[in-house]
Design a protein around this motif. Structure first.
Motif, PDB file in Angstrom:
ATOM      1  N   ASN A 207       0.836  -1.199   0.000  1.00 13.85           N
ATOM      2  CA  ASN A 207       0.000   0.000   0.000  1.00 13.85           C
ATOM      3  C   ASN A 207       0.868   1.246   0.000  1.00 13.85           C
ATOM      4  OD1 ASN A 207      -2.514  -1.515   0.354  1.00 13.85           O
ATOM      5  ND2 ASN A 207      -1.734  -1.942   2.421  1.00 13.85           N
ATOM      6  N   PRO A 208       0.742   2.119  -1.018  1.00 13.46           N
ATOM      7  CA  PRO A 208       1.556   3.332  -1.072  1.00 13.46           C
ATOM      8  C   PRO A 208       0.990   4.425  -0.179  1.00 13.46           C
ATOM      9  CG  PRO A 208       0.145   3.220  -2.998  1.00 13.46           C
ATOM     10  CD  PRO A 208      -0.090   1.951  -2.221  1.00 13.46           C
ATOM     11  N   SER A 209       1.873   5.231   0.395  1.00 14.42           N
ATOM     12  CA  SER A 209       1.463   6.395   1.169  1.00 14.42           C
ATOM     13  C   SER A 209       2.564   7.440   1.054  1.00 14.42           C
ATOM     14  CB  SER A 209       1.207   6.027   2.638  1.00 14.42           C
ATOM     15  OG  SER A 209       2.395   5.597   3.265  1.00 14.42           O
ATOM     16  N   GLY A 210       2.369   8.583   1.683  1.00 17.92           N
ATOM     17  CA  GLY A 210       3.380   9.632   1.648  1.00 17.92           C
ATOM     18  C   GLY A 210       3.074  10.703   0.624  1.00 17.92           C
ATOM     19  N   PHE A 211       3.799  11.820   0.757  1.00 21.80           N
ATOM     20  CA  PHE A 211       3.539  13.007  -0.056  1.00 21.80           C
ATOM     21  C   PHE A 211       3.773  12.770  -1.548  1.00 21.80           C
ATOM     22  CE2 PHE A 211       5.606  16.886  -1.878  1.00 21.80           C
ATOM     23  CZ  PHE A 211       4.433  17.564  -2.148  1.00 21.80           C
ATOM     24  N   ASN A 212       4.907  12.153  -1.903  1.00 18.49           N
ATOM     25  CA  ASN A 212       5.206  11.938  -3.321  1.00 18.49           C
ATOM     26  C   ASN A 212       4.112  11.157  -4.028  1.00 18.49           C
ATOM     27  OD1 ASN A 212       7.583  13.339  -3.487  1.00 18.49           O
ATOM     28  ND2 ASN A 212       8.912  11.557  -3.280  1.00 18.49           N
ATOM     29  N   THR A 213       3.663  10.080  -3.411  1.00 19.01           N
ATOM     30  CA  THR A 213       2.653   9.245  -4.052  1.00 19.01           C
ATOM     31  C   THR A 213       1.298   9.943  -4.092  1.00 19.01           C
ATOM     32  OG1 THR A 213       2.544   8.088  -1.916  1.00 19.01           O
ATOM     33  CG2 THR A 213       3.730   6.993  -3.677  1.00 19.01           C
ATOM     34  N   ALA A 214       0.990  10.727  -3.054  1.00 17.85           N
ATOM     35  CA  ALA A 214      -0.249  11.508  -3.075  1.00 17.85           C
ATOM     36  C   ALA A 214      -0.206  12.549  -4.193  1.00 17.85           C
ATOM     37  CB  ALA A 214      -0.467  12.185  -1.726  1.00 17.85           C
ATOM     38  N   LEU A 215       0.958  13.146  -4.387  1.00 12.15           N
ATOM     39  CA  LEU A 215       1.135  14.112  -5.470  1.00 12.15           C
ATOM     40  C   LEU A 215       0.949  13.432  -6.829  1.00 12.15           C
ATOM     41  CD1 LEU A 215       1.966  16.812  -6.682  1.00 12.15           C
ATOM     42  CD2 LEU A 215       4.361  16.194  -6.248  1.00 12.15           C
ATOM     43  N   LEU A 216       1.530  12.261  -6.997  1.00 15.08           N
ATOM     44  CA  LEU A 216       1.374  11.531  -8.256  1.00 15.08           C
ATOM     45  C   LEU A 216      -0.081  11.175  -8.526  1.00 15.08           C
ATOM     46  CD1 LEU A 216       4.339   9.000  -8.578  1.00 15.08           C
ATOM     47  CD2 LEU A 216       3.650  10.752 -10.224  1.00 15.08           C
ATOM     48  N   ALA A 217      -0.780  10.761  -7.476  1.00 11.67           N
ATOM     49  CA  ALA A 217      -2.199  10.413  -7.645  1.00 11.67           C
ATOM     50  C   ALA A 217      -3.001  11.623  -8.125  1.00 11.67           C
ATOM     51  CB  ALA A 217      -2.771   9.883  -6.334  1.00 11.67           C
ATOM     52  N   GLU A 218      -2.706  12.810  -7.576  1.00 13.02           N
ATOM     53  CA  GLU A 218      -3.400  14.025  -7.982  1.00 13.02           C
ATOM     54  C   GLU A 218      -3.033  14.413  -9.421  1.00 13.02           C
ATOM     55  OE1 GLU A 218      -5.930  17.286  -7.849  1.00 13.02           O
ATOM     56  OE2 GLU A 218      -5.789  15.502  -6.562  1.00 13.02           O
ATOM     57  N   ILE A 219      -1.773  14.249  -9.792  1.00 13.35           N
ATOM     58  CA  ILE A 219      -1.361  14.539 -11.171  1.00 13.35           C
ATOM     59  C   ILE A 219      -2.079  13.598 -12.135  1.00 13.35           C
ATOM     60  CG2 ILE A 219       0.582  14.420 -12.784  1.00 13.35           C
ATOM     61  CD1 ILE A 219       2.365  15.462 -10.534  1.00 13.35           C
ATOM     62  N   GLY A 220      -2.188  12.317 -11.751  1.00 13.70           N
ATOM     63  CA  GLY A 220      -2.906  11.362 -12.597  1.00 13.70           C
ATOM     64  C   GLY A 220      -4.349  11.767 -12.809  1.00 13.70           C
ATOM     65  N   ARG A 221      -5.005  12.254 -11.749  1.00  7.40           N
ATOM     66  CA  ARG A 221      -6.406  12.681 -11.868  1.00  7.40           C
ATOM     67  C   ARG A 221      -6.539  13.911 -12.771  1.00  7.40           C
ATOM     68  NH1 ARG A 221      -6.695  10.545  -6.510  1.00  7.40           N
ATOM     69  NH2 ARG A 221      -5.834  12.448  -5.581  1.00  7.40           N
ATOM     70  N   ARG A 222      -5.608  14.831 -12.659  1.00  7.07           N
ATOM     71  CA  ARG A 222      -5.705  16.053 -13.455  1.00  7.07           C
ATOM     72  C   ARG A 222      -5.367  15.804 -14.925  1.00  7.07           C
ATOM     73  NH1 ARG A 222      -4.687  21.422  -9.930  1.00  7.07           N
ATOM     74  NH2 ARG A 222      -5.403  20.612  -7.916  1.00  7.07           N
ATOM     75  N   LEU A 223      -4.483  14.869 -15.182  1.00  2.00           N
ATOM     76  CA  LEU A 223      -4.129  14.553 -16.566  1.00  2.00           C
ATOM     77  C   LEU A 223      -5.006  13.450 -17.153  1.00  2.00           C
ATOM     78  CD1 LEU A 223      -0.200  14.573 -16.423  1.00  2.00           C
ATOM     79  CD2 LEU A 223      -1.715  16.385 -17.251  1.00  2.00           C
ATOM     80  N   LYS A 224      -5.837  12.837 -16.297  1.00  2.00           N
ATOM     81  CA  LYS A 224      -6.709  11.738 -16.718  1.00  2.00           C
ATOM     82  C   LYS A 224      -5.888  10.574 -17.297  1.00  2.00           C
ATOM     83  CE  LYS A 224     -10.673  13.722 -15.747  1.00  2.00           C
ATOM     84  NZ  LYS A 224     -10.135  14.925 -15.068  1.00  2.00           N
ATOM     85  N   VAL A 225      -4.817  10.214 -16.548  1.00  2.00           N
ATOM     86  CA  VAL A 225      -3.966   9.086 -16.943  1.00  2.00           C
ATOM     87  C   VAL A 225      -3.849   8.136 -15.758  1.00  2.00           C
ATOM     88  CG1 VAL A 225      -2.647  10.446 -18.622  1.00  2.00           C
ATOM     89  CG2 VAL A 225      -1.845  10.273 -16.240  1.00  2.00           C
ATOM     90  N   ASN A 226      -3.462   6.907 -16.036  1.00  2.00           N
ATOM     91  CA  ASN A 226      -3.211   5.924 -14.985  1.00  2.00           C
ATOM     92  C   ASN A 226      -1.752   6.025 -14.535  1.00  2.00           C
ATOM     93  OD1 ASN A 226      -5.848   4.663 -15.069  1.00  2.00           O
ATOM     94  ND2 ASN A 226      -5.241   3.782 -17.038  1.00  2.00           N
ATOM     95  N   ILE A 227      -1.548   5.952 -13.250  1.00  2.00           N
ATOM     96  CA  ILE A 227      -0.196   5.983 -12.676  1.00  2.00           C
ATOM     97  C   ILE A 227       0.144   4.595 -12.146  1.00  2.00           C
ATOM     98  CG2 ILE A 227       1.317   6.978 -10.940  1.00  2.00           C
ATOM     99  CD1 ILE A 227       0.514   9.012 -13.028  1.00  2.00           C
ATOM    100  N   GLU A 228       1.238   4.061 -12.621  1.00  2.00           N
ATOM    101  CA  GLU A 228       1.736   2.760 -12.130  1.00  2.00           C
ATOM    102  C   GLU A 228       3.029   3.004 -11.365  1.00  2.00           C
ATOM    103  OE1 GLU A 228       3.868  -1.274 -13.884  1.00  2.00           O
ATOM    104  OE2 GLU A 228       2.518  -0.128 -15.191  1.00  2.00           O
ATOM    105  N   LEU A 229       3.047   2.637 -10.084  1.00  2.00           N
ATOM    106  CA  LEU A 229       4.241   2.826  -9.265  1.00  2.00           C
ATOM    107  C   LEU A 229       5.220   1.678  -9.464  1.00  2.00           C
ATOM    108  CD1 LEU A 229       2.757   4.078  -5.872  1.00  2.00           C
ATOM    109  CD2 LEU A 229       3.541   5.430  -7.830  1.00  2.00           C
ATOM    110  N   VAL A 230       6.496   2.035  -9.612  1.00  2.00           N
ATOM    111  CA  VAL A 230       7.576   1.052  -9.743  1.00  2.00           C
ATOM    112  C   VAL A 230       8.591   1.357  -8.658  1.00  2.00           C
ATOM    113  CG1 VAL A 230       9.352   0.080 -11.237  1.00  2.00           C
ATOM    114  CG2 VAL A 230       7.214   0.931 -12.241  1.00  2.00           C
TER     115      VAL A 230
END
Length: 286
Positions: A207-230
């Motif tokens: 389960n991801p948490s933390g500021f960086n991943t929250a930021l990525l999730a918000e960027i994904g929503r604004r760009l309407k793209v899927n984010i895959e964490l590696v």
């Protein structure tokens, strides 16, 4: 030894002179201790644009010019060791392979709060802040432009400081981050360390948490793209990016006021910074 000195002095001096002599001894001993310089070998997360020897030289020179200031008058760096993850740094500290590790202040606060076996022993300050930014392959400038646009938007509408307040400084900063899924949309593969809380963190259950991943999730929503964490180690960032394994990587950005860049290899372009700090806390075993 001190008792022997006292007995000797008592036989030589009257009582009043004895107290004076003891006072002189105590002051002299205190001055001698104050002049002792403690040296330390310090662990840092891997920088990709410098070597351990060069980084050590840069810090030592910067200390003389207040570029990198260790807030201790009895503390001197004598060596640097790079590690590819926070976990390996802590293991090295536990084995006494290094004397202390230097981390961004919020990360050090997190580590010492969760692990009472560690303590903050000194603080390094920089004359100009270091920042987090996103790193992209130089051939992927369009994606970098999109990220920059969203970063600007999030700063202007106060979403960025709100996310920092929740995931870096908040009491519930470990809450999981949820990513919105879009059927048929583009997938952006983003590299994270997964072990640098509260910046970014992936728990044992994935389960991801933390500021960086929250930021990525918000960027994904604004760009309407899927984010895959590696999840990758710090030292593998450039290889993962240049090989095409990932599209974007979390990156340190050295302040532009410095005349050296520690972490931007050729072929990497950086986004606008989205989080900055100018203090590194040094951690040691209690």
């Amino acid at each position: 030894m001190i008792i022997g000195v006292v007995i000797f002095l008592k036989g030589v001096f009257p009582v009043k002179k004895l107290f004076f002599a003891l006072t002189v001894i105590v002051i002299a001993a205190s001055c001698a201790l104050a002049s002792v310089v403690m040296t330390a070998r310090v662990g840092f997360l891997t920088r990709l644009n410098t070597t351990e020897e060069e980084f050590s030289r840069i810090i030592q020179q910067s200390q003389k010019t207040s570029g990198w200031n260790l807030l201790s008058n009895r503390h001197e760096l004598y060596g640097v060791k790079f590690y590819d993850s926070l976990n390996t740094m802590l293991m090295a500290l536990n084995k006494f392979e290094i004397d202390e590790i230097a981390l961004p202040d919020v990360v050090a606060d997190y580590v010492t709060t969760v692990n009472p076996e560690y303590q903050i022993c000194c603080i390094s300050t920089l004359r100009s802040p270091m920042s987090l930014a996103f790193g992209f392959n130089k051939n992927n400038a369009p994606l970098a432009w999109k990220f920059n646009r969203v970063i600007t938007e999030m700063n202007e509408d106060w979403t960025m400081p709100e996310l920092q307040g929740v995931y870096i400084y908040g009491s519930n900063r470990n809450k999981p981050v949820e990513f919105t899924k879009y059927d048929g949309a583009e997938t952006i593969r983003a590299a994270v360390t997964g072990d640098l809380p509260p910046i970014d963190y992936v728990d044992a259950g994935g389960n991801p948490s933390g500021f960086n991943t929250a930021l990525l999730a918000e960027i994904g929503r604004r760009l309407k793209v899927n984010i895959e964490l590696v999840t990758i180690d710090a030292g593998a960032r450039n290889a993962a990016l240049s090989s095409g394994r990932v599209d974007v990587v979390f990156w340190y950005e050295t302040a532009k006021e410095f005349d050296w860049n520690l972490d931007a290899p050729e072929g990497v372009i950086l986004s606008e910074p989205y989080y900055s700090w100018n203090k590194f806390y040094h951690i040691m075993k209690k």
